[in-house]
Every structure is written in C-alpha cells, then in structure tokens.
Design a protein around this motif. Structure first.
Motif, PDB file in Angstrom:
ATOM      1  N   SER A  70       4.288  50.425   7.295  1.00  0.00           N
ATOM      2  CA  SER A  70       3.018  49.785   6.955  1.00  0.00           C
ATOM      3  C   SER A  70       2.489  49.034   8.167  1.00  0.00           C
ATOM      4  O   SER A  70       3.221  48.716   9.108  1.00  0.00           O
ATOM      5  N   LYS A  71       1.199  48.741   8.142  1.00  0.00           N
ATOM      6  CA  LYS A  71       0.592  47.975   9.221  1.00  0.00           C
ATOM      7  C   LYS A  71       1.245  46.607   9.342  1.00  0.00           C
ATOM      8  O   LYS A  71       1.430  46.077  10.440  1.00  0.00           O
ATOM      9  N   MET A  72       1.592  46.015   8.213  1.00  0.00           N
ATOM     10  CA  MET A  72       2.236  44.709   8.226  1.00  0.00           C
ATOM     11  C   MET A  72       3.583  44.774   8.934  1.00  0.00           C
ATOM     12  O   MET A  72       3.939  43.877   9.716  1.00  0.00           O
ATOM     13  N   GLN A  73       4.356  45.827   8.686  1.00  0.00           N
ATOM     14  CA  GLN A  73       5.658  45.977   9.337  1.00  0.00           C
ATOM     15  C   GLN A  73       5.513  46.155  10.839  1.00  0.00           C
ATOM     16  O   GLN A  73       6.291  45.598  11.617  1.00  0.00           O
ATOM     17  N   VAL A  74       4.513  46.931  11.249  1.00  0.00           N
ATOM     18  CA  VAL A  74       4.295  47.170  12.682  1.00  0.00           C
ATOM     19  C   VAL A  74       3.885  45.880  13.387  1.00  0.00           C
ATOM     20  O   VAL A  74       4.443  45.518  14.443  1.00  0.00           O
ATOM     21  N   VAL A  75       2.918  45.158  12.819  1.00  0.00           N
ATOM     22  CA  VAL A  75       2.454  43.910  13.425  1.00  0.00           C
ATOM     23  C   VAL A  75       3.581  42.890  13.476  1.00  0.00           C
ATOM     24  O   VAL A  75       3.774  42.191  14.494  1.00  0.00           O
ATOM     25  N   THR A  76       4.340  42.783  12.402  1.00  0.00           N
ATOM     26  CA  THR A  76       5.459  41.842  12.363  1.00  0.00           C
ATOM     27  C   THR A  76       6.474  42.158  13.446  1.00  0.00           C
ATOM     28  O   THR A  76       6.963  41.265  14.149  1.00  0.00           O
ATOM     29  N   LEU A  77       6.810  43.444  13.608  1.00  0.00           N
ATOM     30  CA  LEU A  77       7.777  43.834  14.631  1.00  0.00           C
ATOM     31  C   LEU A  77       7.275  43.487  16.030  1.00  0.00           C
ATOM     32  O   LEU A  77       8.029  42.954  16.854  1.00  0.00           O
ATOM     33  N   VAL A  78       6.009  43.763  16.305  1.00  0.00           N
ATOM     34  CA  VAL A  78       5.442  43.455  17.622  1.00  0.00           C
ATOM     35  C   VAL A  78       5.531  41.963  17.915  1.00  0.00           C
ATOM     36  O   VAL A  78       5.948  41.542  19.009  1.00  0.00           O
ATOM     37  N   LEU A  79       5.177  41.131  16.936  1.00  0.00           N
ATOM     38  CA  LEU A  79       5.209  39.685  17.146  1.00  0.00           C
ATOM     39  C   LEU A  79       6.640  39.168  17.273  1.00  0.00           C
ATOM     40  O   LEU A  79       6.898  38.240  18.043  1.00  0.00           O
ATOM     41  N   VAL A  80       7.575  39.768  16.541  1.00  0.00           N
ATOM     42  CA  VAL A  80       8.983  39.386  16.673  1.00  0.00           C
ATOM     43  C   VAL A  80       9.483  39.679  18.081  1.00  0.00           C
ATOM     44  O   VAL A  80      10.137  38.837  18.719  1.00  0.00           O
ATOM     45  N   VAL A  81       9.158  40.871  18.586  1.00  0.00           N
ATOM     46  CA  VAL A  81       9.609  41.255  19.923  1.00  0.00           C
ATOM     47  C   VAL A  81       8.979  40.362  20.987  1.00  0.00           C
ATOM     48  O   VAL A  81       9.664  39.858  21.892  1.00  0.00           O
ATOM     49  N   LEU A 102       1.226  32.880  13.641  1.00  0.00           N
ATOM     50  CA  LEU A 102       0.370  33.927  14.194  1.00  0.00           C
ATOM     51  C   LEU A 102       0.282  35.131  13.264  1.00  0.00           C
ATOM     52  O   LEU A 102      -0.764  35.773  13.162  1.00  0.00           O
ATOM     53  N   ILE A 103       1.376  35.453  12.577  1.00  0.00           N
ATOM     54  CA  ILE A 103       1.350  36.558  11.625  1.00  0.00           C
ATOM     55  C   ILE A 103       0.343  36.274  10.518  1.00  0.00           C
ATOM     56  O   ILE A 103      -0.513  37.116  10.198  1.00  0.00           O
ATOM     57  N   TYR A 104       0.410  35.075   9.940  1.00  0.00           N
ATOM     58  CA  TYR A 104      -0.493  34.743   8.834  1.00  0.00           C
ATOM     59  C   TYR A 104      -1.933  34.605   9.312  1.00  0.00           C
ATOM     60  O   TYR A 104      -2.864  34.976   8.589  1.00  0.00           O
ATOM     61  N   LEU A 105      -2.134  34.088  10.511  1.00  0.00           N
ATOM     62  CA  LEU A 105      -3.482  34.005  11.053  1.00  0.00           C
ATOM     63  C   LEU A 105      -4.063  35.396  11.314  1.00  0.00           C
ATOM     64  O   LEU A 105      -5.250  35.646  11.069  1.00  0.00           O
ATOM     65  N   PHE A 106      -3.222  36.304  11.784  1.00  0.00           N
ATOM     66  CA  PHE A 106      -3.677  37.669  12.045  1.00  0.00           C
ATOM     67  C   PHE A 106      -4.144  38.341  10.759  1.00  0.00           C
ATOM     68  O   PHE A 106      -5.233  38.931  10.704  1.00  0.00           O
ATOM     69  N   PHE A 107      -3.332  38.248   9.719  1.00  0.00           N
ATOM     70  CA  PHE A 107      -3.696  38.911   8.472  1.00  0.00           C
ATOM     71  C   PHE A 107      -4.875  38.219   7.789  1.00  0.00           C
ATOM     72  O   PHE A 107      -5.715  38.889   7.187  1.00  0.00           O
ATOM     73  N   ALA A 108      -4.935  36.884   7.881  1.00  0.00           N
ATOM     74  CA  ALA A 108      -6.100  36.181   7.330  1.00  0.00           C
ATOM     75  C   ALA A 108      -7.363  36.612   8.070  1.00  0.00           C
ATOM     76  O   ALA A 108      -8.412  36.842   7.453  1.00  0.00           O
ATOM     77  N   GLY A 109      -7.258  36.755   9.401  1.00  0.00           N
ATOM     78  CA  GLY A 109      -8.414  37.177  10.182  1.00  0.00           C
ATOM     79  C   GLY A 109      -8.837  38.598   9.872  1.00  0.00           C
ATOM     80  O   GLY A 109     -10.036  38.896   9.746  1.00  0.00           O
ATOM     81  N   VAL A 145      -6.736  35.317   1.744  1.00  0.00           N
ATOM     82  CA  VAL A 145      -7.144  34.753   3.031  1.00  0.00           C
ATOM     83  C   VAL A 145      -6.876  33.252   3.054  1.00  0.00           C
ATOM     84  O   VAL A 145      -6.296  32.718   4.012  1.00  0.00           O
ATOM     85  N   VAL A 146      -7.284  32.553   1.998  1.00  0.00           N
ATOM     86  CA  VAL A 146      -7.051  31.113   1.905  1.00  0.00           C
ATOM     87  C   VAL A 146      -5.552  30.819   1.884  1.00  0.00           C
ATOM     88  O   VAL A 146      -5.072  29.879   2.543  1.00  0.00           O
ATOM     89  N   PHE A 147      -4.809  31.635   1.151  1.00  0.00           N
ATOM     90  CA  PHE A 147      -3.364  31.447   1.039  1.00  0.00           C
ATOM     91  C   PHE A 147      -2.690  31.617   2.399  1.00  0.00           C
ATOM     92  O   PHE A 147      -1.845  30.802   2.801  1.00  0.00           O
ATOM     93  N   PHE A 148      -3.045  32.666   3.141  1.00  0.00           N
ATOM     94  CA  PHE A 148      -2.450  32.905   4.453  1.00  0.00           C
ATOM     95  C   PHE A 148      -2.783  31.773   5.420  1.00  0.00           C
ATOM     96  O   PHE A 148      -1.926  31.348   6.213  1.00  0.00           O
ATOM     97  N   LEU A 149      -4.024  31.282   5.374  1.00  0.00           N
ATOM     98  CA  LEU A 149      -4.390  30.159   6.231  1.00  0.00           C
ATOM     99  C   LEU A 149      -3.562  28.922   5.885  1.00  0.00           C
ATOM    100  O   LEU A 149      -3.126  28.180   6.778  1.00  0.00           O
ATOM    101  N   GLY A 150      -3.333  28.721   4.597  1.00  0.00           N
ATOM    102  CA  GLY A 150      -2.510  27.599   4.169  1.00  0.00           C
ATOM    103  C   GLY A 150      -1.082  27.716   4.664  1.00  0.00           C
ATOM    104  O   GLY A 150      -0.474  26.725   5.109  1.00  0.00           O
ATOM    105  N   LEU A 151      -0.517  28.936   4.616  1.00  0.00           N
ATOM    106  CA  LEU A 151       0.848  29.138   5.110  1.00  0.00           C
ATOM    107  C   LEU A 151       0.931  28.918   6.611  1.00  0.00           C
ATOM    108  O   LEU A 151       1.926  28.379   7.110  1.00  0.00           O
ATOM    109  N   ALA A 152      -0.101  29.328   7.345  1.00  0.00           N
ATOM    110  CA  ALA A 152      -0.116  29.118   8.790  1.00  0.00           C
ATOM    111  C   ALA A 152      -0.084  27.623   9.115  1.00  0.00           C
ATOM    112  O   ALA A 152       0.681  27.169   9.974  1.00  0.00           O
TER     113      ALA A 152
END
Length: 202
Positions: A70-81, A102-109, A145-152
C-alpha cells in the motif's frame, strides 16, 4: 498486479513484527551503551540501527509474498529508512522520534489536498474497500485529516516533554490504539452513509 492472499497471521507478523521487536529490544537494551568505531551509542540508537534493516526485510517479504504494497506502507518505509538512518548516522535519537509526526502530517496533507479538489483519496491511500457513498468518504476523510493532525501534535508533545521510555510506550501502544479507537468510533458514519455492494457498483 492483483494482491495474493497469504496466511493472515503471517501478514500480521510481517506488518507488526518489527514494531514488537523494536519495543522488546528497547526494553532489554535501553540502559546499555555500545561502542563502535570509537563512538558511544545509547541503547535507543542501537535498537534503531537494528529496526531499520528489519523493517526493510519485512516489507520486502510482504511485497514478495503478496505482490503488493500500500502507499502507506511505502511512505512509512521510506521515512523509517531516512529518519532512522539519520538518527544512527548522527547519533541523535530526535530524528527517529520525529518520524511519526512527519508520517501523520504527510497523510493529513495528502488527504487534505484531495478534499480541496472535492475528492477523497482515503480509499486508495489505505487500500480500503468500505461500502460508503461519496459523501460518506468525504466526511470520513475530513475527520481523519483532523485526527492525523492531532496525532502529529501529540507525538511532538510526547517526545519533547516526556522521557524516552514514555515515548517508546506511546509509539508502540498509544498510536496504534488511537487509530483503532478512531475507526471504532466512526460507526455513525458507516451506518448513515453505508451502501450495499450492488448499489456502489450501480
């Protein structure tokens, strides 16, 4: 390529195994200091150094077995690395602690950008196939979106003000539980905007 079906336990192990391994290793090594090349590394950095390749291997195994990520898995892996690598290279744990922010900000964005265009990217972003009408997807996306911003914001608050161990517990259990509880609390959306598969296809 269509996603291949694999044993659900194996799939869960590949997705969540590295996180569990990170937590267990941190608990065992958090008070130790390792010397490599004349430089001292605290337990958190050593565990991060092991987590990055483990995350790469588990993600590659998941892709190999299912033929899909999934796109989420790919983005997460890139940010982890990237941020895990920076933490190890610079011997600074702050970079890895900023990763969830940054993960939550990316997905919220990404979701917010879709909303500005009048679309919901949620289904494709999460590879979900929930039986919701278009309006339902938009409502759920706005809330997410609001939830992800809150987690960030919450992640920034925790790692900057609390102990390292408190942040590890928060990252391992708190964030996972928060996402689970969010979707569990959206029952009214699914009831109000839910559609049958036949209606959705029609």
């Amino acid at each position: 390529m269509a996603e291949k079906t694999i044993n659900p336990l194996l799939k869960s192990g590949l997705e969540y195994g590295p996180i569990v391994a990170f937590f267990a290793a941190y608990i065992l090594l958090k008070d130790r200091v390792f010397t490599f090349g004349g430089t001292e590394y605290e337990g958190f950095i050593a565990v991060t150094a092991g987590f990055v390749p483990l995350m790469i291997l588990s993600t590659l195994a998941l892709w190999r077995l299912t033929g899909h990520l999934s796109k989420m898995q790919v983005v997460t892996l890139v940010l982890v690395v990237v941020f895990g690598g920076l933490s190890v290279w610079l011997n600074d744990p702050r970079f890895f602690k900023m990763k969830p922010t940054l993960i939550y900000l990316f997905f919220a964005g990404a979701l917010g950008f879709g909303l500005l265009r009048g679309h919901s990217y949620l289904e494709s972003l999460m590879d979900a196939h929930l039986p919701l009408s278009k309006e339902g997807w938009l409502v759920l996306t706005r809330r997410l979106v609001v939830f992800f911003l809150g987690l960030a914001v919450l992640n920034e608050f925790i790692w900057r003000t609390q102990s390292e161990e408190a942040w590890v517990y928060f990252k391992t259990f708190g964030l996972t539980a928060a996402v689970f509880l969010f979707f569990m609390s959206q029952g009214s959306v699914f009831r109000k905007y839910g559609v049958s598969k036949e209606d959705d296809e029609g």
